[in-house]
Structures are given as C-alpha cells and as structure tokens.
Enzyme design. Sequence first.
Site, short mmCIF file in Angstrom:
data_model
loop_
_atom_site.label_atom_id
_atom_site.label_comp_id
_atom_site.label_asym_id
_atom_site.label_seq_id
_atom_site.Cartn_x
_atom_site.Cartn_y
_atom_site.Cartn_z
N GLU A 48 -19.08 -22.59 10.24
CA GLU A 48 -17.72 -22.63 9.72
C GLU A 48 -16.98 -23.87 10.22
O GLU A 48 -17.05 -24.22 11.39
CB GLU A 48 -16.97 -21.37 10.16
CG GLU A 48 -15.54 -21.28 9.60
CD GLU A 48 -14.79 -20.08 10.12
OE1 GLU A 48 -13.77 -19.71 9.49
OE2 GLU A 48 -15.19 -19.50 11.15
N LYS A 121 -12.35 -17.93 1.85
CA LYS A 121 -12.32 -16.83 2.82
C LYS A 121 -11.23 -15.83 2.48
O LYS A 121 -10.07 -16.20 2.31
CB LYS A 121 -12.11 -17.42 4.21
CG LYS A 121 -12.20 -16.44 5.36
CD LYS A 121 -12.15 -17.21 6.68
CE LYS A 121 -12.27 -16.32 7.89
NZ LYS A 121 -12.27 -17.11 9.14
N CYS A 158 -17.04 -15.92 8.38
CA CYS A 158 -16.60 -15.46 9.70
C CYS A 158 -15.94 -14.08 9.68
O CYS A 158 -16.64 -13.09 9.60
CB CYS A 158 -15.70 -16.51 10.34
SG CYS A 158 -15.59 -16.33 12.14
#
Length: 298
Positions: A48, A121, A158
């Site tokens: 990331e 995300k 994540c």
Amino acid sequence: MSANSSGVVKVGVIQQANTADTDANLAKSIAQIRVAAARGAALVVLQELHRGLYFCQQEDVDQFDLAEPIPGPSTQVLGQLAKELNIVIVASLFEKRATGLHHNTAVVLERDGSIAGKYRKMHIPDDPGFYEKFYFTPGDLGFQPIETSVGKLGILVCWDQWFPEAARLMAMAGAELLIYPTAIGWNPQDEQAEKDRQRDAWTTVQRAHAIANGVPVVSVNRVGHEADPAGGAGLDFWGSSFVAGPQGEFLYRASIDQEETQVVDIDLGRSEDVRRIWPYLRDRRIDHYGDLLKIYRD
C-alpha cells in the site's frame, strides 16, 4: 484466464521499506519488479502507498502534494514496465481525483501497459497513527473484480482486509484471487504480547477470507520503522506478507523485518476442487441475512 480456470499463476510479492525519497522508493520497487519478472512472475503485487512513507500518522495538509492523478506519472512508468516485462502489476497510489478530493487507490496495469482497472479503498480508518479519513474519501467503485490476462482479481486495500463482507462480495462477483496491498504496523511502545496478538489477528482474518470464499489470498505489507513527524513513537511495520491457498494454507510467509521479493505459484484450479467439497456459497441463507444491512441490531 476465466473464472474456475485451472492454470498456475506465478505471483511476485514485494515487501519493501520506504524513505521520504519517493523517486528512490519507486526505483527500488521497479528494480524488484524486474527481479520478480526474471523469476517468472506473471503478476506482481506492491504494498500500500509504495511510493512514499506512510504519511497518515499525522494530519498535515502539505501531504496532499504527494497525490497524483490516475492515469498519471506513476501509472505511466509502471504501465511501460508492465508492457516491457509482459506482466500484470498491482500498484497502490494516493489518487488526486480533483482539488480537495482524494482516494487511496489500487490500480492494475495490464501486460500491454494499459490500465485494466482500479479499486478505491472503501473502508477508511481513523485511529491514532492511522488518520486516513483526513486524506481519503471512501471509494465509490464498489467491490468489483478487475479482469486481467492472469485472472479476475479482487483488489482490496489494508483496512478492507478486516471486513468479511468485502471479501465475500468480491468472491460473489467472481474474483479468483483476493489481493490486499497493506501498510500496517505496531506502536513500538506496545508490549510484545499485544504485538503478537495484533499480527496473529491480521493473518488469521485474511486466511479466514480465503477459507470462507474458497479463493487464494495475497497480502503484501511494508517493513521498517517510520518516525512520527510530530515526535510520537512512530510505527514499526511488521512485514509478514503472505500468500494463502483456498483452504487458508500458507504458500509463503515473509519475515517481520526484512525486505523480500518472492515468487509464489498459485494454482487457481484448486478453488474449483475446494468449493466442491466446502460449498459455503451454496449453503448461505441469504433469506435471513437482511439485518446485515443495519449498523447494529438493537
């Protein structure tokens, strides 16, 4: 490669330590992508926000200078590299969509250098040391796998990895592989037992996504200590990148504190075999799951 295909895909995993020199970080990533490709990787996954330090330890408006459009400079460089090496690359960028509108975005570069797709995300944390809500607008592209020449990739990022709903929706849409670019670490002041619990939970929840959905998981984290610009304890990123098969079995586990580049064989055909004897999708009781759309059942 279509869903339920039986091919083995060689996946390159690059676990990297970063500095404030974004050009140097990208050059290091490119060098390791070349190493992975030379070892036969057809798909390479980066961690990331691999171009820089994890800047979300503090809220600082100057960090928005790091953002870039997609397509933009990084996708141009990585797209050219993907084409040269005839591989697929999963990158993770700080996307500037418009002035005052930014995303934490994973982008997939196809073998011909084109952008196969991107994922913004969806779950954005806001915790001490991880002040991402200050920087990132939650994604608006949903949980849609990206079609590539190596398979249908369910890209998540994540904090997304802690939510079974995200993995399930990707699997329901036909993802053959779940991929999690990650930046997660310890507070150096935590006791060792707490550190161990956190890392074990992180690994376990993602292995559970592999098991519950019958698909392999690739999780790529960074390593190294990154100082808190405000003088706090900073973060020790715990590495531990791994690849798990569709029953959660480890195919590869990286170290806690070393940079590593590894190429792992993933047999996508095993998902077909596993799902035939563990038919979780078949036995889901969607007629009784309506309350999942509520924040909480009072």
